[in-house]
Design an enzyme around this catalytic site. Structure first.
Site, PDB file in Angstrom:
ATOM      1  N   TYR A   1      10.231   5.497   0.505  1.00  0.00           N
ATOM      2  CA  TYR A   1      11.434   4.780   1.037  1.00  0.00           C
ATOM      3  C   TYR A   1      12.576   4.838   0.623  1.00  0.00           C
ATOM      4  O   TYR A   1      13.710   4.264   0.885  1.00  0.00           O
ATOM      5  CB  TYR A   1      10.916   3.234   1.310  1.00  0.00           C
ATOM      6  CG  TYR A   1       9.629   2.967   2.326  1.00  0.00           C
ATOM      7  CD1 TYR A   1       9.468   3.982   3.313  1.00  0.00           C
ATOM      8  CD2 TYR A   1       9.121   1.839   2.427  1.00  0.00           C
ATOM      9  CE1 TYR A   1       8.703   3.655   4.184  1.00  0.00           C
ATOM     10  CE2 TYR A   1       8.219   1.630   3.188  1.00  0.00           C
ATOM     11  CZ  TYR A   1       7.805   2.574   4.318  1.00  0.00           C
ATOM     12  OH  TYR A   1       6.957   2.419   5.101  1.00  0.00           O
TER      13      TYR A   1
ATOM     14  N   ASP B   1       0.815  -1.272  -0.125  1.00  0.00           N
ATOM     15  CA  ASP B   1       0.008   0.029   0.029  1.00  0.00           C
ATOM     16  C   ASP B   1       0.859   1.243  -0.075  1.00  0.00           C
ATOM     17  O   ASP B   1       0.265   2.410  -0.088  1.00  0.00           O
ATOM     18  CB  ASP B   1      -0.999   0.017   1.098  1.00  0.00           C
ATOM     19  CG  ASP B   1      -0.406   0.160   2.626  1.00  0.00           C
ATOM     20  OD1 ASP B   1       0.974  -0.076   2.434  1.00  0.00           O
ATOM     21  OD2 ASP B   1      -1.120   0.333   3.546  1.00  0.00           O
TER      22      ASP B   1
END
Length: 443
Positions: free
Chosen positions: A266, A171
């Site tokens: 990330y 997600d």
């Protein structure tokens, strides 16, 4: 109308009530005959079920709910399995994050050495789960897998259970798309993106709204503000606490240096790892934030309900996590051919990466699985980064399958967040000690 039997593996997760509420919001289209919660920790699952029962009572009181720790009861004749296992729970996540930080290396749940430790714990339990499903579920089953770290789990499943009907999803890109949509002032469903990468390691290249690529606007916004708006709690509660605000904000540094594409948030752990470590609290990581926040809030609501009979419905919510997994399942169930970012075997989708790489790219989800959108060749900088990360992940799976200490050390040394083999060895040795009973023995 066809009705489905659906099992949530990892039923004791604090995400479970939100997923179930998302399922029941779609009950007219995606009708459940039975909902099953399966977890090895019966005590934890029973607590979460207190909230789940209230959701079902309010939204679909006729729905049969089964709680079990028995795989045969959990999976017999199941149509769908939502896998969200966390092997070792948050106590092990805390080790994953704090051991690398002790050596000035990124301490994060799914990225860097922490993600590799988590992946090592998850590979064989995931394979066992697949074997249970193969034995008991309908032959047409689909496992929709959220179990992290998704790239490592997907690579292991590709090798060890290549014929399993597993759809690996994450997600995080959907969360980024929610922010992008909010910045552009459109609905997430109106946004179509182009994207390539590995899980938690990729880049958005286009952002179409009504056929117009608005990525230049997003990049300009991100250079100034990151993927942030003034009040992120109005965008998504799940990703608006302090550590997430920092993560969304750090993207601006990456776009300032590499303005061609918008990185997955990330990527901060790989491209500015020194900055991440310098600004980390080695004594209180994200694991502590979750245990003291989302976990505590939900279980406090359960205790209050048991004492007073009053349920605090603000203790959980439906975010992109719950919505996304249900959307994917519905596209599989009804051959909707909806377009999502999913993790698939490359097979030429990214032309200049190996066919056996597990990549994250757009695909149309049909009842037979994903029909992948081909990306073509990617530029050298991104290709090089992805090849290094791929090698690290493949070596880790080698280490698990072979029980090889050397391969595990190679995997950590190869990872871009780790600066030297000396560092990698210290981290690995500490992980082996911390993961006794979870990791396969390494020789």
């Amino acid at each position: 109308m066809k009705k489905f039997i659906l099992t949530i593996a990892g039923g004791g997760s604090t995400y479970t009530p939100g997923i179930i509420k998302s399922l029941l919001l779609n009950k007219e289209q995606f009708k459940l005959e039975e909902l099953r919660m399966y977890d090895l920790d019966a005590e934890r699952q029973n607590k979460v079920a207190v909230v789940v029962r209230e959701v079902i009572k309010e939204m679909d009181p006729e729905l049969k709910l089964t709680l079990t720790t028995d795989p045969q009861e959990a999976f017999t004749n199941a149509d769908f399995i939502f896998a969200q296992m966390r092997v070792g729970k948050y106590a092990m996540r805390e080790h994953d994050e704090k051991i690398p930080l002790k050596y000035d290396v990124v301490g994060q749940e799914t990225c860097g050495p922490g993600g590799m430790a988590y992946g090592f714990r998850t590979i064989f339990p995931m394979v066992q789960l697949i074997d249970y499903v193969e034995k008991y579920a309908k032959k047409s089953y689909w496992i929709v897998n959220y179990s992290n770290p998704a790239s490592i789990v997907a690579e292991a499943v590709r090798r060890l259970r290549p014929n399993a009907r597993v759809m690996n999803i994450c997600d995080m890109p959907v969360g980024a798309m929610r922010n992008i949509s909010a910045i552009l002032g459109c609905k997430r469903e109106e946004l179509t993106v182009e994207y390539f990468g590995l899980n938690h390691f990729g880049w958005f290249t286009k952002a179409y709204v009504n056929g117009v690529d608005r990525m230049p606007e997003i990049l300009e916004h991100t250079k100034k503000h990151g993927l942030l708006l003034p009040d992120m709690s109005k965008v998504d509660v799940q990703h608006s606490d302090p550590s997430w605000l920092k993560t969304w904000g750090n993207i601006k540094y990456l776009v300032e240096m590499f303005p061609e594409y918008l990185p997955n948030p990330y990527m901060q752990y790989y491209l500015i790892s020194d900055h991440i470590v310098e600004n980390a609290n080695k004594e209180r990581t994200r694991a502590n934030e979750v245990m003291e926040g989302r976990e505590k809030k939900l279980f406090s609501a359960v205790d209050r309900y048991n004492d007073t009979g009053e349920m605090d419905t603000s203790a959980f919510y439906v975010g992109v996590h719950g919505q996304f997994i249900v959307d994917v399942a519905m596209s599989l169930a009804f051959d909707l051919r909806k377009r999502f970012l999913v993790i698939v075997e490359n097979k030429g989708a990214i032309a200049n990466l190996p066919d056996d790489a597990m990549v994250e790219v757009p695909a149309y989800i049909t009842s037979n699985g994903p029909e992948v959108v081909r990306v073509g060749e990617i530029p050298l900088f991104y290709k090089g980064l992805m090849e290094q990360q791929l090698a690290s992940e493949k070596l880790l799976v080698d280490a698990a399958i072979e029980g090889s200490y050397t391969k595990a050390l190679m995997a950590l040394t190869m990872n871009k967040t780790v600066k030297s083999a000396f560092q990698a060895k210290k981290i690995l040795d500490d992980f082996i000690e911390a993961n006794k009973g979870y990791w396969p023995e390494l020789k």
